[in-house]
Design a protein around this motif. Structure first.
Motif, PDB file in Angstrom:
ATOM      1  N   GLU A 143       7.826   3.465  -7.303  1.00 24.19           N
ATOM      2  CA  GLU A 143       7.040   3.806  -8.421  1.00 24.19           C
ATOM      3  C   GLU A 143       6.395   2.721  -9.170  1.00 24.19           C
ATOM      4  OE1 GLU A 143      10.479   5.353 -10.340  1.00 24.19           O
ATOM      5  OE2 GLU A 143      10.739   7.334  -9.338  1.00 24.19           O
ATOM      6  N   LYS A 144       6.808   1.441  -9.087  1.00 23.04           N
ATOM      7  CA  LYS A 144       6.411   0.370  -9.870  1.00 23.04           C
ATOM      8  C   LYS A 144       5.240   0.164  -9.366  1.00 23.04           C
ATOM      9  CE  LYS A 144      10.534  -1.902 -11.874  1.00 23.04           C
ATOM     10  NZ  LYS A 144      11.461  -3.167 -12.039  1.00 23.04           N
ATOM     11  N   VAL A 176       6.023  -6.492 -13.920  1.00 26.80           N
ATOM     12  CA  VAL A 176       6.578  -6.018 -12.621  1.00 26.80           C
ATOM     13  C   VAL A 176       7.700  -7.071 -12.412  1.00 26.80           C
ATOM     14  CG1 VAL A 176       6.695  -5.168 -10.496  1.00 26.80           C
ATOM     15  CG2 VAL A 176       5.254  -4.343 -11.633  1.00 26.80           C
ATOM     16  N   GLY A 177       9.104  -6.929 -12.808  1.00 27.55           N
ATOM     17  CA  GLY A 177      10.046  -8.066 -12.551  1.00 27.55           C
ATOM     18  C   GLY A 177       9.475  -9.156 -13.229  1.00 27.55           C
ATOM     19  N   LYS A 178       9.571 -10.153 -12.098  1.00 21.57           N
ATOM     20  CA  LYS A 178       9.201 -11.604 -13.014  1.00 21.57           C
ATOM     21  C   LYS A 178       7.412 -11.768 -12.988  1.00 21.57           C
ATOM     22  CE  LYS A 178      13.264 -13.539 -11.206  1.00 21.57           C
ATOM     23  NZ  LYS A 178      13.769 -14.375  -9.899  1.00 21.57           N
ATOM     24  N   ILE A 218       8.217  -6.805  -5.419  1.00 26.02           N
ATOM     25  CA  ILE A 218       8.629  -5.875  -6.417  1.00 26.02           C
ATOM     26  C   ILE A 218      10.165  -5.645  -6.262  1.00 26.02           C
ATOM     27  CG2 ILE A 218       8.380  -3.708  -7.469  1.00 26.02           C
ATOM     28  CD1 ILE A 218       5.210  -3.979  -6.995  1.00 26.02           C
ATOM     29  N   ALA A 219      10.053  -5.111  -4.983  1.00 30.97           N
ATOM     30  CA  ALA A 219      11.640  -4.544  -4.736  1.00 30.97           C
ATOM     31  C   ALA A 219      12.675  -5.584  -4.893  1.00 30.97           C
ATOM     32  CB  ALA A 219      11.633  -4.150  -3.071  1.00 30.97           C
ATOM     33  N   LEU A 225      -0.145  -6.310   0.993  1.00 28.74           N
ATOM     34  CA  LEU A 225       0.438  -5.337   0.577  1.00 28.74           C
ATOM     35  C   LEU A 225       2.099  -5.451   0.677  1.00 28.74           C
ATOM     36  CD1 LEU A 225       0.022  -2.839  -1.284  1.00 28.74           C
ATOM     37  CD2 LEU A 225       0.043  -1.592   0.760  1.00 28.74           C
ATOM     38  N   ASP A 226       2.435  -5.716   1.918  1.00 27.61           N
ATOM     39  CA  ASP A 226       3.873  -5.738   2.043  1.00 27.61           C
ATOM     40  C   ASP A 226       4.577  -6.859   1.337  1.00 27.61           C
ATOM     41  OD1 ASP A 226       2.722  -7.805   3.633  1.00 27.61           O
ATOM     42  OD2 ASP A 226       4.023  -7.369   5.245  1.00 27.61           O
ATOM     43  N   ALA A 227       3.943  -7.963   1.285  1.00 29.58           N
ATOM     44  CA  ALA A 227       4.468  -9.150   0.396  1.00 29.58           C
ATOM     45  C   ALA A 227       4.688  -8.621  -0.902  1.00 29.58           C
ATOM     46  CB  ALA A 227       3.805 -10.151   0.595  1.00 29.58           C
ATOM     47  N   TRP A 228       3.349  -8.049  -1.543  1.00 31.22           N
ATOM     48  CA  TRP A 228       3.538  -7.640  -2.988  1.00 31.22           C
ATOM     49  C   TRP A 228       4.664  -6.519  -3.179  1.00 31.22           C
ATOM     50  CZ3 TRP A 228       1.533  -3.009  -5.357  1.00 31.22           C
ATOM     51  CH2 TRP A 228       1.369  -2.959  -6.604  1.00 31.22           C
ATOM     52  N   VAL A 229       4.796  -5.833  -2.404  1.00 31.82           N
ATOM     53  CA  VAL A 229       5.982  -4.644  -2.708  1.00 31.82           C
ATOM     54  C   VAL A 229       7.273  -5.384  -2.388  1.00 31.82           C
ATOM     55  CG1 VAL A 229       6.634  -2.487  -1.887  1.00 31.82           C
ATOM     56  CG2 VAL A 229       4.446  -2.722  -1.861  1.00 31.82           C
TER      57      VAL A 229
END
Lengths: 261, 169
Positions: free
Chosen positions: B41-42, A222-224, B63-64, B56-60
């Motif tokens: 989606e990812k 995912v991304g990096k 990703i964003a 979870l927020d840091a993870w998403v």
């Protein structure tokens, strides 16, 4: 030896009121090299009227209704939920002993499990989700809809890569019979988009159609973020562990059993 | 509830913050929603990578952010900036009551939108999400002093712009 800065300079730096660009760069470099200086600077952050204004300005975004397309993205993928408890309950026989002393190969179950670990699910279900199509099967009887996949499961020996056209490339990694005597095959699909999925299908019902028992996508970059390795989807590994009730079928045995399905 | 279902519910709850974050990054609500959708989606596809017990927020958000960085490399000129007007369109009638497009708020958003992308990153994370400098530095893969100086320059630019517009004295 890092240069020393006054509290006034650091406070101005943190508040954005420092106008000397060279000094800003110097403080940045010094803080990067000195965690203690970073702490000192952070402690000097004053009340922030600008931050409060920025928060207020963007607050409407938090309050606005969320577009349906965003929540739809997170719609439960019921077909992807594998009821492992049910699978285990259905398993009537104890697992066979590790087959590492058969002389057939040095494979042991953990290795098989790891190979099996990554599969198909995402390609099947992901396609349905992303395209919003309603034509893919769902629910308990998830039957393979792809003719290419069906053909691979019907006849391809383990380890042979099979072109699945639009789906990507497939490979059966394990063939066995479950406690009900059904022929089961664990396989993977390397999607054209680089996503690898793992799945387990068993030939069930009177017409012996391949039904998906479990599936999952392999961890993908995912991304990096880096991959955690080539592990197969845990749901599939667990399902195989729960259902396998024979030695792995390989070579001529596998072909013969496929003929009988 | 299964662990995945718990995570899914948590992701749903995160959408508004994720939209705000993406809006600051992209400068337009339309692009923001594209980023949010792709990120969700990812996240769903890679749920196995999420470590329960971690944020979870840091993870998403990571990703964003990664998605947006890749995206803005690919498509240099996106839709350009928009403001609350387009959001009203997206939000429909219900949105008109909750979205109050005051002149001052619009001006502040325009000031944020005028910042360079690397400064918008730290504004979004530190000012809006209120991450610590260290957390923001970790997420962006930057040294902490660089995060600080970017925010410093962002604040200075915002103050200049707001002063020029008469929002602050």
């Amino acid at each position: 030896m890092s240069p020393s800065f006054t509290d006034g300079q650091l406070a101005s730096f943190m508040d954005g009121t420092l106008e000397d660009e060279a000094l800003i760069d110097a403080i940045e470099a010094a803080i990067n090299a000195d965690p203690a200086l970073a702490e000192r600077a952070e402690a000097l952050v004053a009340g922030e009227p600008i931050a409060a204004m920025v928060r207020d300005a963007f607050a409407p975004v938090l309050d606005a209704p969320v577009p349906e397309r965003l929540t739809t993205t997170l719609a439960p993928r019921e077909a992807e939920v594998v009821d492992l408890a049910a699978v285990r309950a259905a398993k009537s026989a104890a697992l066979p002993k590790p087959a590492n002393d058969t002389g057939r190969s040095s494979w042991r179950w953990p290795q098989l499990g790891a190979m099996a670990a990554s599969l198909v699910v995402g390609v099947l279900i992901g396609g349905r989700l992303l395209n919003g199509g309603a034509d893919a099967p769902a629910g308990d009887d998830l039957v393979l809809a792809s003719a290419d996949l069906t053909a691979m499961l019907d006849s391809a020996p383990s380890g042979q890569k099979t072109d699945l056209s639009a789906l990507g490339e497939g490979e059966v990694v394990l063939t066995f019979r479950n406690a009900d005597g059904q022929l089961c095959r664990q396989f993977l699909i390397q999607g054209t988009g680089g996503v690898t999925s793992d799945a387990l299908a068993c030939a069930g019902g009177s017409d012996k159609r391949w039904q998906i028992e479990a599936y999952g996508r392999r961890a993908a970059p995912v991304g990096k973020m880096k991959l955690a390795g080539g592990d197969a989807a845990p749901a599939v590994v667990a399902a195989v562990d729960a259902m396998i009730n024979s030695d792995p079928l390989v070579g001529p045995d596998e072909i013969a059993e496929l003929g009988k399905k | 509830m299964t662990p995945d279902e718990t995570t899914r519910q948590a992701l749903i709850a995160l959408i508004p913050r994720l939209r705000r974050f993406a809006r600051v990054l992209t400068g337009s609500i339309a692009d923001a929603d594209d980023v949010v959708q792709a990120s969700l989606e990812k996240a769903m596809v890679n749920l196995e990578q999420y470590q329960p017990g971690t944020r979870l927020d840091a993870w998403v958000f990571r990703i964003a952010h990664n998605h947006w960085v890749d995206d803005r490399r690919r498509a240099h000129n996106r839709m350009g900036h928009d403001d609350i007007g387009e959001m009203l369109d997206l939000a429909g009638e219900d949105g008109r009551e909750v979205v109050e497009a005051s002149a001052e708020a619009r001006m502040v958003r325009a000031a944020v939108d005028s910042l360079p992308p690397e400064q918008r990153d730290v504004v979004a994370l530190v000012m809006l999400e209120e991450l610590s400098y260290r957390e923001a530095a970790d997420m962006l893969g930057l040294p902490i002093g660089t995060v600080m100086s970017r925010l410093s320059r962002a604040k200075a630019a915002l103050a200049r712009r707001m002063t020029a517009q008469g929002v602050v004295q």
